[in-house]
Scaffold this active site. Structure first.
Site, PDB file in Angstrom:
ATOM      1  N   TYR A  31       0.818  -1.214   0.000  1.00  0.00           N
ATOM      2  CA  TYR A  31       0.000   0.000   0.000  1.00  0.00           C
ATOM      3  C   TYR A  31       0.853   1.266   0.000  1.00  0.00           C
ATOM      4  O   TYR A  31       0.495   2.243  -0.638  1.00  0.00           O
ATOM      5  CB  TYR A  31      -1.001   0.027   1.172  1.00  0.00           C
ATOM      6  CG  TYR A  31      -2.282  -0.646   0.760  1.00  0.00           C
ATOM      7  CD1 TYR A  31      -3.155  -0.045  -0.149  1.00  0.00           C
ATOM      8  CD2 TYR A  31      -2.585  -1.920   1.199  1.00  0.00           C
ATOM      9  CE1 TYR A  31      -4.298  -0.697  -0.583  1.00  0.00           C
ATOM     10  CE2 TYR A  31      -3.733  -2.575   0.771  1.00  0.00           C
ATOM     11  CZ  TYR A  31      -4.586  -1.952  -0.114  1.00  0.00           C
ATOM     12  OH  TYR A  31      -5.708  -2.586  -0.561  1.00  0.00           O
ATOM     13  N   ARG A  51       1.875   1.832  -3.523  1.00  0.00           N
ATOM     14  CA  ARG A  51       0.769   2.337  -4.334  1.00  0.00           C
ATOM     15  C   ARG A  51       0.432   3.781  -3.966  1.00  0.00           C
ATOM     16  O   ARG A  51       0.127   4.605  -4.825  1.00  0.00           O
ATOM     17  CB  ARG A  51      -0.473   1.453  -4.138  1.00  0.00           C
ATOM     18  CG  ARG A  51      -0.323   0.098  -4.772  1.00  0.00           C
ATOM     19  CD  ARG A  51      -1.604  -0.689  -4.703  1.00  0.00           C
ATOM     20  NE  ARG A  51      -2.703   0.016  -5.328  1.00  0.00           N
ATOM     21  CZ  ARG A  51      -3.976  -0.075  -4.938  1.00  0.00           C
ATOM     22  NH1 ARG A  51      -4.301  -0.830  -3.914  1.00  0.00           N
ATOM     23  NH2 ARG A  51      -4.917   0.574  -5.564  1.00  0.00           N
ATOM     24  N   GLN A  74     -14.783   3.885  -7.537  1.00  0.00           N
ATOM     25  CA  GLN A  74     -14.172   2.704  -6.924  1.00  0.00           C
ATOM     26  C   GLN A  74     -12.703   2.989  -6.635  1.00  0.00           C
ATOM     27  O   GLN A  74     -12.021   2.182  -6.024  1.00  0.00           O
ATOM     28  CB  GLN A  74     -14.263   1.512  -7.885  1.00  0.00           C
ATOM     29  CG  GLN A  74     -15.687   1.132  -8.218  1.00  0.00           C
ATOM     30  CD  GLN A  74     -15.746   0.129  -9.363  1.00  0.00           C
ATOM     31  OE1 GLN A  74     -15.476  -1.052  -9.187  1.00  0.00           O
ATOM     32  NE2 GLN A  74     -16.085   0.598 -10.539  1.00  0.00           N
ATOM     33  N   ASN A  75     -12.218   4.121  -7.122  1.00  0.00           N
ATOM     34  CA  ASN A  75     -10.791   4.412  -7.010  1.00  0.00           C
ATOM     35  C   ASN A  75     -10.456   4.986  -5.639  1.00  0.00           C
ATOM     36  O   ASN A  75     -11.204   5.797  -5.095  1.00  0.00           O
ATOM     37  CB  ASN A  75     -10.361   5.389  -8.105  1.00  0.00           C
ATOM     38  CG  ASN A  75     -10.627   4.833  -9.491  1.00  0.00           C
ATOM     39  OD1 ASN A  75     -10.848   3.630  -9.633  1.00  0.00           O
ATOM     40  ND2 ASN A  75     -10.622   5.679 -10.495  1.00  0.00           N
ATOM     41  N   VAL A  76      -9.304   4.582  -5.149  1.00  0.00           N
ATOM     42  CA  VAL A  76      -8.865   5.057  -3.836  1.00  0.00           C
ATOM     43  C   VAL A  76      -7.735   6.077  -4.006  1.00  0.00           C
ATOM     44  O   VAL A  76      -7.160   6.532  -3.031  1.00  0.00           O
ATOM     45  CB  VAL A  76      -8.391   3.866  -2.968  1.00  0.00           C
ATOM     46  CG1 VAL A  76      -9.529   2.872  -2.754  1.00  0.00           C
ATOM     47  CG2 VAL A  76      -7.179   3.157  -3.570  1.00  0.00           C
ATOM     48  N   HIS A  81     -14.724   2.542  -2.142  1.00  0.00           N
ATOM     49  CA  HIS A  81     -13.735   1.550  -1.716  1.00  0.00           C
ATOM     50  C   HIS A  81     -12.677   2.145  -0.788  1.00  0.00           C
ATOM     51  O   HIS A  81     -11.645   1.525  -0.553  1.00  0.00           O
ATOM     52  CB  HIS A  81     -13.063   0.899  -2.935  1.00  0.00           C
ATOM     53  CG  HIS A  81     -13.998   0.023  -3.724  1.00  0.00           C
ATOM     54  ND1 HIS A  81     -13.685  -0.517  -4.951  1.00  0.00           N
ATOM     55  CD2 HIS A  81     -15.254  -0.411  -3.454  1.00  0.00           C
ATOM     56  CE1 HIS A  81     -14.705  -1.242  -5.401  1.00  0.00           C
ATOM     57  NE2 HIS A  81     -15.676  -1.176  -4.509  1.00  0.00           N
ATOM     58  N   CYS A 111      -2.543   2.297  16.433  1.00  0.00           N
ATOM     59  CA  CYS A 111      -3.575   3.327  16.566  1.00  0.00           C
ATOM     60  C   CYS A 111      -3.150   4.375  17.600  1.00  0.00           C
ATOM     61  O   CYS A 111      -2.781   4.018  18.719  1.00  0.00           O
ATOM     62  CB  CYS A 111      -4.880   2.673  16.993  1.00  0.00           C
ATOM     63  SG  CYS A 111      -6.199   3.845  17.328  1.00  0.00           S
ATOM     64  N   THR A 114     -14.312   1.030 -15.963  1.00  0.00           N
ATOM     65  CA  THR A 114     -14.417  -0.105 -15.044  1.00  0.00           C
ATOM     66  C   THR A 114     -14.723  -1.383 -15.814  1.00  0.00           C
ATOM     67  O   THR A 114     -15.508  -1.360 -16.762  1.00  0.00           O
ATOM     68  CB  THR A 114     -15.477   0.137 -13.948  1.00  0.00           C
ATOM     69  OG1 THR A 114     -15.540  -1.027 -13.106  1.00  0.00           O
ATOM     70  CG2 THR A 114     -16.862   0.424 -14.501  1.00  0.00           C
TER      71      THR A 114
HETATM   72  N1  APR Z   1      -9.839   4.949 -20.261  1.00  0.00           N
HETATM   73  C1  APR Z   1     -10.950   4.289 -19.861  1.00  0.00           C
HETATM   74  N2  APR Z   1     -10.940   2.996 -19.474  1.00  0.00           N
HETATM   75  C2  APR Z   1      -9.765   2.354 -19.472  1.00  0.00           C
HETATM   76  C3  APR Z   1      -8.563   2.967 -19.859  1.00  0.00           C
HETATM   77  C4  APR Z   1      -8.609   4.331 -20.278  1.00  0.00           C
HETATM   78  N3  APR Z   1      -7.529   5.014 -20.670  1.00  0.00           N
HETATM   79  N4  APR Z   1      -7.552   2.059 -19.747  1.00  0.00           N
HETATM   80  C5  APR Z   1      -8.111   0.910 -19.299  1.00  0.00           C
HETATM   81  N5  APR Z   1      -9.447   1.082 -19.131  1.00  0.00           N
HETATM   82  C6  APR Z   1     -10.442   0.099 -18.657  1.00  0.00           C
HETATM   83  C7  APR Z   1     -10.133  -1.350 -18.939  1.00  0.00           C
HETATM   84  O1  APR Z   1     -10.563  -1.712 -20.241  1.00  0.00           O
HETATM   85  C8  APR Z   1     -10.946  -2.049 -17.849  1.00  0.00           C
HETATM   86  O2  APR Z   1     -12.264  -2.328 -18.280  1.00  0.00           O
HETATM   87  O3  APR Z   1     -10.496   0.196 -17.232  1.00  0.00           O
HETATM   88  C9  APR Z   1     -10.999  -1.011 -16.713  1.00  0.00           C
HETATM   89  C10 APR Z   1     -10.193  -1.373 -15.484  1.00  0.00           C
HETATM   90  O4  APR Z   1     -10.752  -2.521 -14.900  1.00  0.00           O
HETATM   91  P1  APR Z   1     -10.230  -3.097 -13.509  1.00  0.00           P
HETATM   92  O5  APR Z   1      -8.738  -3.146 -13.510  1.00  0.00           O
HETATM   93  O6  APR Z   1     -10.981  -4.349 -13.230  1.00  0.00           O
HETATM   94  O7  APR Z   1     -10.629  -1.939 -12.472  1.00  0.00           O
HETATM   95  P2  APR Z   1     -12.013  -1.662 -11.738  1.00  0.00           P
HETATM   96  O8  APR Z   1     -13.167  -2.040 -12.574  1.00  0.00           O
HETATM   97  O9  APR Z   1     -11.942  -0.278 -11.204  1.00  0.00           O
HETATM   98  O10 APR Z   1     -11.885  -2.664 -10.525  1.00  0.00           O
HETATM   99  C11 APR Z   1     -12.819  -2.558  -9.527  1.00  0.00           C
HETATM  100  O11 APR Z   1     -11.691  -4.115  -8.115  1.00  0.00           O
HETATM  101  O12 APR Z   1      -9.651  -4.675  -7.273  1.00  0.00           O
HETATM  102  C12 APR Z   1     -10.858  -4.128  -7.006  1.00  0.00           C
HETATM  103  O13 APR Z   1     -11.455  -2.594  -5.335  1.00  0.00           O
HETATM  104  C13 APR Z   1     -10.681  -2.735  -6.496  1.00  0.00           C
HETATM  105  O14 APR Z   1     -11.781  -0.715  -7.113  1.00  0.00           O
HETATM  106  C14 APR Z   1     -11.233  -1.901  -7.627  1.00  0.00           C
HETATM  107  C15 APR Z   1     -12.276  -2.832  -8.178  1.00  0.00           C
END
Ligand code: APR
Length: 237
Positions: free
Chosen positions: A64, A67, A97-99, A115, A142, A183
Site C-alpha cells: 500500500y 501504491r 471505486q478508485n482510492v 472503496h 492506533c 471499469t
Molecule cells: N480509459 C478508460 N478505461 C480504461 C482505460 C482508459 N484510458 N484504460 C483501461 N481502461 C479500462 C479497462 O478496459 C478495464 O475495463 O479500465 C478497466 C479497469 O478494470 P479493472 O482493472 O478491473 O478496475 P475496476 O473495474 O476499477 O476494478 C474494480 O476491483 O480490485 C478491485 O477494489 C478494487 O476498485 C477496484 C475494483
C-alpha cells in the site's frame, strides 16, 4: 455514438457518474486487472484481502505504501477534470471505486469513495480513521488505543460499509444519465448501481477502450480512453 451521448447529457438534469481504475490509467496508475497490476509477483487480488493482512500485515502495508506513493505523485488527467466540471452544469453525483484521490484533487466535491482512500488508515480494533502521513512506518499502531492499523480500503471479500451504496442507489433511481467510466464491471455492487439507473430510465453511457460488463446494457459505448473522450463529451476549459 458520441452524438447520441452528447444529446442525452445535454437534455439531462441529474447525472450519476461511476468510475473505476481505467479513468486513472492515463495518469500512470496501473489498473487492477490490466498490465502493470503486478507488484513483486503478487496480484492485487492476492494482497487486498483480510486473509493476506492477517498472514503478513507488513507485506500488505509495504504494497500500500508503494501504491500510495504512485497515487500521490500522479496528476489528475483531462478525464478527471471533465467529470469535476459536470458539477457546474448538472445535478451530479460521483461514485468512484478508485482510492487514488485523483477525483477530489481534480475538484469533484459531490463524490463517494466507495472503496476507501489510499491516504487513510483505520484501526482494526476501534475504527478510528487517521491520515497515513501521521503514522509510523511498518505496521502502525492506533494513536488512540494502540490497536493494529490497516489501510482504510474495502478489500476483496469484505462487505460495503453501512450506508456507502445507499446514496448512490437513491440517486440512481432519479438519474437521467448514468455515465460509467473505466471499469471492468467485475465488482458487482457499482455495476448494479448503474443497472439500477438503467432500469429506472437513465440513459447509460459506457466509456472504455474495451468491452466491460456495463457495455452489455449501455445505450452508448464510447470506445476509447477517457482522457480523450470525456472532454469531447462534457467539454473542456
Ligand atoms: N480509459 C478508460 N478505461 C480504461 C482505460 C482508459 N484510458 N484504460 C483501461 N481502461 C479500462 C479497462 O478496459 C478495464 O475495463 O479500465 C478497466 C479497469 O478494470 P479493472 O482493472 O478491473 O478496475 P475496476 O473495474 O476499477 O476494478 C474494480 O476491483 O480490485 C478491485 O477494489 C478494487 O476498485 C477496484 C475494483
Amino acid at each position: 455514438m458520441l452524438e447520441a451521448a452528447r444529446q442525452a447529457l445535454g437534455g439531462a438534469t441529474r447525472v450519476l457518474v461511476v468510475t473505476g481504475a481505467g479513468i486513472s490509467a492515463e495518469s500512470g496508475i496501473p489498473t487492477f486487472r490490466g498490465e502493470g497490476g503486478l507488484w513483486e509477483g503478487f496480484r492485487a487480488q492476492d494482497l487486498a484481502t483480510p486473509q493476506a493482512f492477517a498472514r503478513d500485515p507488513e507485506l500488505v502495508w509495504r504494497w500500500y505504501r508503494w501504491r500510495r506513493d504512485i497515487c500521490n505523485r500522479a496528476q489528475p488527467n483531462p478525464g478527471h477534470l471533465a467529470v469535476a466540471r459536470l458539477e457546474q452544469t448538472h445535478d451530479s453525483l460521483l461514485l468512484t471505486q478508485n482510492v487514488d484521490g485523483l477525483h477530489p484533487r481534480a475538484g469533484s466535491e459531490r463524490l463517494v469513495e466507495i472503496h476507501g482512500n489510499i491516504d487513510t488508515a483505520r484501526c482494526t480494533a476501534c475504527w478510528t480513521l487517521t491520515p497515513i502521513a501521521e503514522l509510523d512506518d511498518g505496521v502502525p499502531r492506533c494513536p488512540r488505543c494502540a490497536g493494529t492499523m490497516r489501510p482504510h480500503i474495502l478489500w476483496f471479500g469484505e462487505t460495503y460499509w453501512e450506508g456507502t451504496l445507499d446514496v448512490g442507489l437513491a440517486f440512481a433511481g432519479r438519474a437521467d444519465v448514468c455515465l460509467v467510466v473505466g471499469t471492468s464491471g467485475m465488482v458487482t455492487a457499482p455495476t448494479s448501481v448503474a443497472m439500477h439507473a438503467k432500469r429506472s430510465g437513465a440513459f447509460v453511457i459506457d466509456v472504455n477502450p474495451n468491452t466491460s460488463e456495463v457495455t452489455r446494457f449501455a445505450d452508448a459505448w464510447l470506445k476509447g480512453p477517457s482522457g480523450e473522450l470525456l472532454p469531447e463529451l462534457i467539454g473542456a476549459d
